[in-house]
Write a protein that holds these residues in place. Structure first.
Motif, PDB file in Angstrom:
ATOM      1  N   ALA A 158       0.820  -1.212   0.000  1.00 23.84           N
ATOM      2  CA  ALA A 158       0.000   0.000   0.000  1.00 23.84           C
ATOM      3  C   ALA A 158       0.857   1.266   0.000  1.00 23.84           C
ATOM      4  O   ALA A 158       0.326   2.368  -0.149  1.00 23.84           O
ATOM      5  CB  ALA A 158      -0.933   0.003   1.215  1.00 23.84           C
ATOM      6  N   THR A 159       2.175   1.114   0.173  1.00 23.32           N
ATOM      7  CA  THR A 159       3.085   2.255   0.166  1.00 23.32           C
ATOM      8  C   THR A 159       3.828   2.315  -1.164  1.00 23.32           C
ATOM      9  O   THR A 159       3.674   1.441  -2.019  1.00 23.32           O
ATOM     10  CB  THR A 159       4.108   2.133   1.319  1.00 23.32           C
ATOM     11  OG1 THR A 159       4.920   0.968   1.108  1.00 23.32           O
ATOM     12  CG2 THR A 159       3.391   1.997   2.649  1.00 23.32           C
ATOM     13  N   ASN A 160       4.657   3.320  -1.320  1.00 25.43           N
ATOM     14  CA  ASN A 160       5.452   3.465  -2.535  1.00 25.43           C
ATOM     15  C   ASN A 160       6.427   2.300  -2.659  1.00 25.43           C
ATOM     16  O   ASN A 160       7.093   1.920  -1.696  1.00 25.43           O
ATOM     17  CB  ASN A 160       6.215   4.792  -2.495  1.00 25.43           C
ATOM     18  CG  ASN A 160       6.851   5.122  -3.830  1.00 25.43           C
ATOM     19  OD1 ASN A 160       7.727   4.403  -4.315  1.00 25.43           O
ATOM     20  ND2 ASN A 160       6.417   6.210  -4.435  1.00 25.43           N
ATOM     21  N   LEU A 220      -3.674  -9.545  -4.495  1.00 27.99           N
ATOM     22  CA  LEU A 220      -2.608  -8.592  -4.789  1.00 27.99           C
ATOM     23  C   LEU A 220      -2.930  -7.693  -5.979  1.00 27.99           C
ATOM     24  O   LEU A 220      -2.567  -6.513  -5.987  1.00 27.99           O
ATOM     25  CB  LEU A 220      -1.294  -9.331  -5.041  1.00 27.99           C
ATOM     26  CG  LEU A 220      -0.690 -10.059  -3.835  1.00 27.99           C
ATOM     27  CD1 LEU A 220       0.642 -10.680  -4.209  1.00 27.99           C
ATOM     28  CD2 LEU A 220      -0.513  -9.107  -2.659  1.00 27.99           C
ATOM     29  N   PHE A 221      -3.614  -8.237  -6.975  1.00 26.70           N
ATOM     30  CA  PHE A 221      -3.885  -7.444  -8.180  1.00 26.70           C
ATOM     31  C   PHE A 221      -5.331  -6.949  -8.249  1.00 26.70           C
ATOM     32  O   PHE A 221      -5.590  -5.881  -8.806  1.00 26.70           O
ATOM     33  CB  PHE A 221      -3.557  -8.254  -9.428  1.00 26.70           C
ATOM     34  CG  PHE A 221      -2.086  -8.466  -9.637  1.00 26.70           C
ATOM     35  CD1 PHE A 221      -1.328  -7.537 -10.330  1.00 26.70           C
ATOM     36  CD2 PHE A 221      -1.455  -9.573  -9.125  1.00 26.70           C
ATOM     37  CE1 PHE A 221       0.034  -7.723 -10.513  1.00 26.70           C
ATOM     38  CE2 PHE A 221      -0.096  -9.773  -9.296  1.00 26.70           C
ATOM     39  CZ  PHE A 221       0.657  -8.836  -9.995  1.00 26.70           C
ATOM     40  N   ASN A 257      -4.422  -3.640  -5.512  1.00 24.68           N
ATOM     41  CA  ASN A 257      -4.162  -2.749  -6.640  1.00 24.68           C
ATOM     42  C   ASN A 257      -2.695  -2.323  -6.679  1.00 24.68           C
ATOM     43  O   ASN A 257      -2.329  -1.189  -6.323  1.00 24.68           O
ATOM     44  CB  ASN A 257      -5.079  -1.519  -6.593  1.00 24.68           C
ATOM     45  CG  ASN A 257      -4.895  -0.634  -7.823  1.00 24.68           C
ATOM     46  OD1 ASN A 257      -4.449  -1.101  -8.869  1.00 24.68           O
ATOM     47  ND2 ASN A 257      -5.231   0.639  -7.686  1.00 24.68           N
ATOM     48  N   LEU A 258      -1.855  -3.231  -7.107  1.00 21.14           N
ATOM     49  CA  LEU A 258      -0.425  -2.961  -7.178  1.00 21.14           C
ATOM     50  C   LEU A 258      -0.082  -1.842  -8.144  1.00 21.14           C
ATOM     51  O   LEU A 258       0.999  -1.252  -8.060  1.00 21.14           O
ATOM     52  CB  LEU A 258       0.321  -4.241  -7.591  1.00 21.14           C
ATOM     53  CG  LEU A 258       0.448  -5.323  -6.524  1.00 21.14           C
ATOM     54  CD1 LEU A 258       1.232  -6.497  -7.070  1.00 21.14           C
ATOM     55  CD2 LEU A 258       1.116  -4.785  -5.280  1.00 21.14           C
ATOM     56  N   ALA A 259      -0.984  -1.527  -9.073  1.00 19.90           N
ATOM     57  CA  ALA A 259      -0.709  -0.460 -10.039  1.00 19.90           C
ATOM     58  C   ALA A 259      -0.502   0.881  -9.347  1.00 19.90           C
ATOM     59  O   ALA A 259       0.206   1.751  -9.859  1.00 19.90           O
ATOM     60  CB  ALA A 259      -1.838  -0.364 -11.052  1.00 19.90           C
ATOM     61  N   ASN A 260      -1.115   1.066  -8.162  1.00 18.71           N
ATOM     62  CA  ASN A 260      -0.916   2.310  -7.423  1.00 18.71           C
ATOM     63  C   ASN A 260       0.482   2.400  -6.831  1.00 18.71           C
ATOM     64  O   ASN A 260       1.017   3.490  -6.642  1.00 18.71           O
ATOM     65  CB  ASN A 260      -1.941   2.421  -6.294  1.00 18.71           C
ATOM     66  CG  ASN A 260      -3.315   2.816  -6.811  1.00 18.71           C
ATOM     67  OD1 ASN A 260      -3.441   3.296  -7.933  1.00 18.71           O
ATOM     68  ND2 ASN A 260      -4.328   2.602  -6.009  1.00 18.71           N
ATOM     69  N   SER A 261       1.071   1.243  -6.501  1.00 19.61           N
ATOM     70  CA  SER A 261       2.392   1.220  -5.874  1.00 19.61           C
ATOM     71  C   SER A 261       3.507   1.039  -6.886  1.00 19.61           C
ATOM     72  O   SER A 261       4.631   1.481  -6.659  1.00 19.61           O
ATOM     73  CB  SER A 261       2.456   0.088  -4.831  1.00 19.61           C
ATOM     74  OG  SER A 261       1.472   0.264  -3.841  1.00 19.61           O
ATOM     75  N   ILE A 262       3.210   0.352  -7.989  1.00 15.41           N
ATOM     76  CA  ILE A 262       4.219   0.120  -9.030  1.00 15.41           C
ATOM     77  C   ILE A 262       3.787   0.919 -10.263  1.00 15.41           C
ATOM     78  O   ILE A 262       2.915   0.472 -11.026  1.00 15.41           O
ATOM     79  CB  ILE A 262       4.328  -1.374  -9.361  1.00 15.41           C
ATOM     80  CG1 ILE A 262       4.577  -2.195  -8.092  1.00 15.41           C
ATOM     81  CG2 ILE A 262       5.459  -1.628 -10.356  1.00 15.41           C
ATOM     82  CD1 ILE A 262       4.648  -3.683  -8.312  1.00 15.41           C
ATOM     83  N   PRO A 302      -0.042   2.105 -16.564  1.00 14.85           N
ATOM     84  CA  PRO A 302      -0.421   2.212 -17.981  1.00 14.85           C
ATOM     85  C   PRO A 302      -0.803   0.883 -18.602  1.00 14.85           C
ATOM     86  O   PRO A 302      -1.629   0.836 -19.526  1.00 14.85           O
ATOM     87  CB  PRO A 302       0.844   2.786 -18.636  1.00 14.85           C
ATOM     88  CG  PRO A 302       1.960   2.486 -17.692  1.00 14.85           C
ATOM     89  CD  PRO A 302       1.348   2.531 -16.333  1.00 14.85           C
ATOM     90  N   VAL A 303      -0.226  -0.201 -18.098  1.00 11.64           N
ATOM     91  CA  VAL A 303      -0.589  -1.526 -18.613  1.00 11.64           C
ATOM     92  C   VAL A 303      -2.048  -1.833 -18.291  1.00 11.64           C
ATOM     93  O   VAL A 303      -2.824  -2.264 -19.160  1.00 11.64           O
ATOM     94  CB  VAL A 303       0.338  -2.617 -18.033  1.00 11.64           C
ATOM     95  CG1 VAL A 303      -0.126  -3.993 -18.490  1.00 11.64           C
ATOM     96  CG2 VAL A 303       1.775  -2.366 -18.444  1.00 11.64           C
ATOM     97  N   ALA A 304      -2.426  -1.594 -17.015  1.00 11.13           N
ATOM     98  CA  ALA A 304      -3.808  -1.853 -16.603  1.00 11.13           C
ATOM     99  C   ALA A 304      -4.775  -0.939 -17.352  1.00 11.13           C
ATOM    100  O   ALA A 304      -5.852  -1.375 -17.800  1.00 11.13           O
ATOM    101  CB  ALA A 304      -3.944  -1.650 -15.096  1.00 11.13           C
ATOM    102  N   GLU A 305      -4.414   0.329 -17.504  1.00 11.68           N
ATOM    103  CA  GLU A 305      -5.287   1.258 -18.207  1.00 11.68           C
ATOM    104  C   GLU A 305      -5.423   0.891 -19.681  1.00 11.68           C
ATOM    105  O   GLU A 305      -6.498   1.013 -20.272  1.00 11.68           O
ATOM    106  CB  GLU A 305      -4.738   2.680 -18.067  1.00 11.68           C
ATOM    107  CG  GLU A 305      -4.840   3.223 -16.649  1.00 11.68           C
ATOM    108  CD  GLU A 305      -4.178   4.586 -16.511  1.00 11.68           C
ATOM    109  OE1 GLU A 305      -3.686   5.096 -17.543  1.00 11.68           O
ATOM    110  OE2 GLU A 305      -4.160   5.117 -15.396  1.00 11.68           O
TER     111      GLU A 305
END
Length: 477
Positions: free
Chosen positions: A144-146, A192-193, A197-202, A207-210
């Motif tokens: 949940a963090t950077n 995890l996905f 929502n790993l896209a917020n941290s990674i 852009p891949v998810a979008e």
């Protein structure tokens, strides 16, 4: 004919458990983060040094840190509970240290347990499962963090512990260990996905998810966004719902009634996904029973029903399905199919329950890797009487006229015939390792071997003869 059952010693459990324990220690002592590869290792950020910072964050230690370091962003995760802040990350870090110490201590009973008993395997499975129940939320909090602040060694400790538990499951429980791994991985990916929502941290994942979501866009309710669902362009993730539940559940009911219903159904669905992950993780080290398979089928069915209810509520409330909705639904459907197949093909007599059979060890600690268990022999002629054993039925219609001594004279006629077949003629393959019985001679080694190879003897000897063997072995001892 004989049926062969493989016996596995405690060595694999101990070796894999030690590997997991080593990585648990590494996770506490090495502060390896993505920044380490560019800025070098900062030893003052060792997780073990941050334990004092965790105590301070929880309000247990006050007045400054006498030693150690404050919490880094990877473990600093305060949430508002009842008007006050509570640091979940700090608590999980302390629990991580405690379960690591406990895991090391549990090596003692594992080492002193008997070689072919299930004790070591069970200790390893329980201890590693408890460790995972602590590390999983700790890794989730970290995600949940950077990503720049993630402690990679803690993530490695979680991954290695899972791998070691899976290896033990495959070794001791058979092919079902592979299926358990698949269902666990499906649940882990879902959390995890689809929820965290790993896209917020990674950032590279965003852009891949979008891009995938844009490629799936269509008319409502298929105005797909990279989220669980959306309303009027506002996106909602599973992690958002969980945080709202922790901080202030009333927020979920603050909007339109239809949207509020969607939020509550979605929250219920997300919680079910998380609970199923915990159950799948718990099942990694357990033997498969029919009751367990039925429970699996029920919980995946309930989860599918929750997704269907969520889909209907989103549609009727003029919302749109998100990319993670499709992902979670597909993963749950795959788990349900696996659960149906496992229950349909499950056969207790051919399951992994027979993969582990205890056997007495010799004085040198060695024992055979395979134990032949005699199947029911066929009578050669019509019986006059029947002797029943645990696994064998003997049909006796003869009078014993063989050699005799003080021990043989204590036996009934049926027991004499049985004793002659098993120990004088040695017609049973599983008893070939027992020393020869010398009629009228010194048979102390013979009777002591009855205890050494007890598992083999008990499977083919009647209760009456076994009782007299016990008695004679005690006298000879």
């Amino acid at each position: 004919m004989a049926k062969t059952i493989k016996l596995v010693s405690k060595t694999p459990a101990i070796v894999t458990y030690i590997i997991a324990a080593v990585f648990l220690i590494i996770g506490l002592t090495l502060p390896v983060t993505p920044l380490t590869f560019t800025e070098g290792m900062k030893f003052n950020e060792m997780p073990i040094l941050q334990l004092t910072g965790a105590l301070e964050a929880l309000g247990i230690l006050q007045g400054g840190l006498p030693f150690g370091s404050p919490l880094t962003p990877a473990f600093d995760f305060p949430v508002a509970l009842g008007g006050a802040f509570f640091n979940i990350g700090a608590l999980l870090l302390l629990l991580y240290a405690l379960v690591t110490v406990a895991a090391i201590v549990l090596l003692i009973p594992m080492f002193v347990s008997r070689k072919h008993k299930a004790t070591a395997r069970k200790i390893a499975a329980v201890a590693e499962t408890i460790v995972l129940f602590v590390l999983l939320p700790l890794v989730a909090v970290m995600f949940a963090t950077n990503s720049a602040y993630w402690n990679l060694t803690v993530i490695a400790a979680f991954a290695v512990t899972v791998i070691m538990l899976v290896i033990q499951s495959i070794i001791y429980l058979g092919k079902s260990g592979v299926i358990k791994l698949i269902t666990f991985l499906l649940s882990l990916i879902a959390v995890l996905f689809g929820i965290v929502n790993l896209a917020n941290s990674i950032p590279v994942l965003a852009p891949v998810a979008e891009g995938i979501a844009n490629g799936m866009k269509g008319p409502r309710p298929f105005e797909t966004a990279a989220a669980l669902y959306s309303f009027g362009g506002q996106e909602f993730y599973g992690s958002d719902l969980i945080m709202v539940l922790i901080v202030n559940p009333a927020i979920l009911a603050s909007g339109e009634i239809g949207v509020s219903i969607v939020h509550f159904i979605a929250l219920t669905t997300v919680i079910l996904v998380c609970i199923n992950l915990l159950f799948d993780m718990l099942g990694l080290g357990k033997k498969t029973r029919k009751f367990m398979l039925v429970c699996n089928l029920i919980r995946y069915t309930v989860q599918i029903v929750a997704f269907i209810a969520l889909a209907i509520s989103i549609f009727t409330s003029l919302g749109s399905y998100g990319l993670y909705f499709y992902l979670l639904f597909a993963l749950t459907l795959a788990q349900l199919v696996i659960a149906i197949i496992r229950l349909a093909v499950f056969r207790p007599e051919s399951s992994e329950e027979t993969a582990e059979v205890p056997v007495a060890e010799t004085e040198s600690g060695n024992s055979a890797d395979y134990v032949p268990v005699a199947e029911t022999p066929v009578a050669e002629s019509a019986p006059n009487s029947v002797i029943e054993t645990r696994n064998v039925v003997y049909n006796v219609n003869t009078i014993y006229n063989g050699p005799s001594d003080s021990f043989i004279r204590k036996l009934t006629n049926e027991e004499k015939v049985e004793f002659a077949r098993l120990f004088l003629e040695k017609n049973t393959e599983s008893l070939l390792v027992i020393p020869d019985y010398v009629v009228g001679g010194d048979n102390s080694k013979f009777f002591s071997s009855i205890f050494i190879y007890l598992a083999r003897v008990r499977s083919v000897v009647t209760d009456g003869l076994m009782s007299k063997l016990y008695e004679e072995a005690s006298l000879n001892g």
